[in-house]
Design a protein around this motif. Sequence first.
Motif, PDB file in Angstrom:
ATOM      1  N   PRO A 118       9.215 -14.856  -9.107  1.00 43.32           N
ATOM      2  CA  PRO A 118       8.984 -13.434  -8.816  1.00 43.32           C
ATOM      3  C   PRO A 118       7.569 -13.091  -8.364  1.00 43.32           C
ATOM      4  N   THR A 119       6.612 -13.997  -8.523  1.00 43.01           N
ATOM      5  CA  THR A 119       5.227 -13.699  -8.155  1.00 43.01           C
ATOM      6  C   THR A 119       4.854 -14.413  -6.861  1.00 43.01           C
ATOM      7  N   LEU A 120       3.936 -13.802  -6.116  1.00 45.09           N
ATOM      8  CA  LEU A 120       3.523 -14.372  -4.830  1.00 45.09           C
ATOM      9  C   LEU A 120       2.065 -14.027  -4.564  1.00 45.09           C
ATOM     10  N   ARG A 121       1.316 -15.041  -4.139  1.00 41.02           N
ATOM     11  CA  ARG A 121      -0.079 -14.837  -3.740  1.00 41.02           C
ATOM     12  C   ARG A 121      -0.189 -15.131  -2.245  1.00 41.02           C
ATOM     13  N   LEU A 122      -0.388 -14.071  -1.452  1.00 46.49           N
ATOM     14  CA  LEU A 122      -0.448 -14.223  -0.001  1.00 46.49           C
ATOM     15  C   LEU A 122      -1.758 -14.862   0.440  1.00 46.49           C
ATOM     16  N   LYS A 123      -1.709 -15.526   1.581  1.00 45.74           N
ATOM     17  CA  LYS A 123      -2.934 -16.005   2.207  1.00 45.74           C
ATOM     18  C   LYS A 123      -3.704 -14.815   2.761  1.00 45.74           C
ATOM     19  N   GLU A 124      -4.977 -15.025   3.074  1.00 46.69           N
ATOM     20  CA  GLU A 124      -5.907 -13.924   3.330  1.00 46.69           C
ATOM     21  C   GLU A 124      -5.418 -12.952   4.400  1.00 46.69           C
ATOM     22  N   ASP A 125      -5.010 -13.447   5.575  1.00 43.92           N
ATOM     23  CA  ASP A 125      -4.606 -12.541   6.650  1.00 43.92           C
ATOM     24  C   ASP A 125      -3.377 -11.729   6.265  1.00 43.92           C
ATOM     25  N   ASP A 126      -2.398 -12.382   5.662  1.00 45.21           N
ATOM     26  CA  ASP A 126      -1.191 -11.674   5.244  1.00 45.21           C
ATOM     27  C   ASP A 126      -1.494 -10.662   4.144  1.00 45.21           C
ATOM     28  N   ARG A 127      -2.400 -11.046   3.228  1.00 42.25           N
ATOM     29  CA  ARG A 127      -2.757 -10.135   2.145  1.00 42.25           C
ATOM     30  C   ARG A 127      -3.467  -8.900   2.682  1.00 42.25           C
ATOM     31  N   ARG A 128      -4.402  -9.095   3.596  1.00 45.25           N
ATOM     32  CA  ARG A 128      -5.136  -7.963   4.156  1.00 45.25           C
ATOM     33  C   ARG A 128      -4.203  -6.980   4.871  1.00 45.25           C
ATOM     34  N   TYR A 129      -3.242  -7.522   5.599  1.00 40.05           N
ATOM     35  CA  TYR A 129      -2.290  -6.672   6.316  1.00 40.05           C
ATOM     36  C   TYR A 129      -1.460  -5.843   5.337  1.00 40.05           C
ATOM     37  N   ALA A 130      -0.929  -6.516   4.291  1.00 39.51           N
ATOM     38  CA  ALA A 130      -0.116  -5.818   3.299  1.00 39.51           C
ATOM     39  C   ALA A 130      -0.935  -4.771   2.553  1.00 39.51           C
ATOM     40  N   GLU A 131      -2.142  -5.136   2.169  1.00 38.75           N
ATOM     41  CA  GLU A 131      -2.985  -4.202   1.408  1.00 38.75           C
ATOM     42  C   GLU A 131      -3.366  -2.991   2.245  1.00 38.75           C
ATOM     43  N   ALA A 132      -3.628  -3.209   3.534  1.00 37.78           N
ATOM     44  CA  ALA A 132      -3.985  -2.085   4.408  1.00 37.78           C
ATOM     45  C   ALA A 132      -2.837  -1.086   4.503  1.00 37.78           C
ATOM     46  N   LEU A 133      -1.610  -1.577   4.589  1.00 38.00           N
ATOM     47  CA  LEU A 133      -0.454  -0.679   4.631  1.00 38.00           C
ATOM     48  C   LEU A 133      -0.364   0.150   3.350  1.00 38.00           C
ATOM     49  N   LEU A 134      -0.536  -0.512   2.218  1.00 30.75           N
ATOM     50  CA  LEU A 134      -0.435   0.185   0.934  1.00 30.75           C
ATOM     51  C   LEU A 134      -1.555   1.212   0.760  1.00 30.75           C
ATOM     52  N   LEU A 135      -2.761   0.861   1.162  1.00 32.49           N
ATOM     53  CA  LEU A 135      -3.873   1.799   1.023  1.00 32.49           C
ATOM     54  C   LEU A 135      -3.718   2.999   1.949  1.00 32.49           C
ATOM     55  N   ARG A 136      -3.143   2.781   3.121  1.00 29.75           N
ATOM     56  CA  ARG A 136      -2.854   3.917   4.008  1.00 29.75           C
ATOM     57  C   ARG A 136      -1.823   4.849   3.364  1.00 29.75           C
ATOM     58  N   ALA A 137      -0.832   4.269   2.688  1.00 29.90           N
ATOM     59  CA  ALA A 137       0.170   5.083   2.000  1.00 29.90           C
ATOM     60  C   ALA A 137      -0.457   5.872   0.851  1.00 29.90           C
ATOM     61  N   VAL A 138      -1.369   5.244   0.120  1.00 33.85           N
ATOM     62  CA  VAL A 138      -2.067   5.945  -0.964  1.00 33.85           C
ATOM     63  C   VAL A 138      -2.893   7.101  -0.404  1.00 33.85           C
ATOM     64  N   ALA A 139      -3.566   6.865   0.728  1.00 33.82           N
ATOM     65  CA  ALA A 139      -4.358   7.931   1.348  1.00 33.82           C
ATOM     66  C   ALA A 139      -3.463   9.103   1.760  1.00 33.82           C
ATOM     67  N   GLU A 140      -2.270   8.806   2.269  1.00 30.99           N
ATOM     68  CA  GLU A 140      -1.328   9.870   2.637  1.00 30.99           C
ATOM     69  C   GLU A 140      -0.908  10.678   1.406  1.00 30.99           C
ATOM     70  N   MET A 141      -0.645   9.987   0.293  1.00 30.31           N
ATOM     71  CA  MET A 141      -0.264  10.687  -0.930  1.00 30.31           C
ATOM     72  C   MET A 141      -1.402  11.548  -1.445  1.00 30.31           C
ATOM     73  N   LYS A 142      -2.607  11.050  -1.322  1.00 28.91           N
ATOM     74  CA  LYS A 142      -3.774  11.779  -1.820  1.00 28.91           C
ATOM     75  C   LYS A 142      -4.038  13.043  -0.992  1.00 28.91           C
ATOM     76  N   GLU A 143      -3.964  12.916   0.344  1.00 27.23           N
ATOM     77  CA  GLU A 143      -4.324  14.029   1.225  1.00 27.23           C
ATOM     78  C   GLU A 143      -3.172  15.012   1.426  1.00 27.23           C
TER      79      GLU A 143
END
Length: 290
Positions: A118-143
């Motif tokens: 059930p757990t997964l540790r992405l490599k750097e490029d894949d992790r950055r892409y996934a994290e950027a999507l999530l942070l954009r979603a958080v910014a939308e919820m905040k604003e």
Amino acid sequence: MSLANTRIVNHYTYNDDEFVLSYSHKNGPYNITGHVHDQYEVYYLLKGRRSYFIKDRLYTVQQGDLVFIPKAVLHRTLFAGSLQHQRIVLNFTDTFLERSRATGSKLDLLKPFHSPYPTLRLKEDDRRYAEALLLRAVAEMKEQMDGFEVCVQALAIELLVHLARCIDKYVGDAAPAVSPLQRRIAEITGYIQTHYAEPLTLSHLSETFYISPYYLSRVFKEVSGFSFVEYVNHVRMKEAQRLLRETDWKVQRIAEAVGFESIAYFGRVFKEEVQLSPLQYRSMKRGGTF
């Protein structure tokens, strides 16, 4: 369940009946009670370190790790020494997935949930892409600008597409390290899941697995985050809920079928676990009122 001196620094949530996205930043030790739900869950640890109990074993989750929880699987997160942690959790139903899937697409967005780990540790490029999507979603919820709901859901779908596309690259890397003690407790939890209808006591299991009752009680709590009784009751309540949904059995029969000799005790444990009486739960799941 939070522990003393835990403070919520920030928390943002968007939800409807089929979809939930939640960001939380907590300062202090914090445990979540064990639970199951009818939604898939993607957990991303943005910062910190957590222990994550899933079904029958405990996993260590570090910054940048993803966790995939299928429907109806018991899980909880636990304090693992990091006083501050930030996490983003995505929950969604089959209906949300069907509504969001493009006609003709052959990509299985649930592919990450089919992995034996059930757990997964992405490599750097894949992790950055996934994290950027999530942070954009958080910014939308905040604003909460006009249309933020559409953006949050679209970003969640893009995340699921990204993870489904790249998951095959990690097939050989996904297996977490498991200690002999964790394997032993996994054997015991597996036994409980199979024999929940029988009388289950610490003394019985200690004889079955050649472990002293005191040691079993201590390490079970240490490895799983549950007391022995809590875990047995979780397993029994999960089966009781299934029987209430799928059969017309009387509550007395269901209580006996999942290992309770006293219907009063069964009703009390069920209410604590589900926040509804057995009959209220059955009525709700069948579209009735109570």
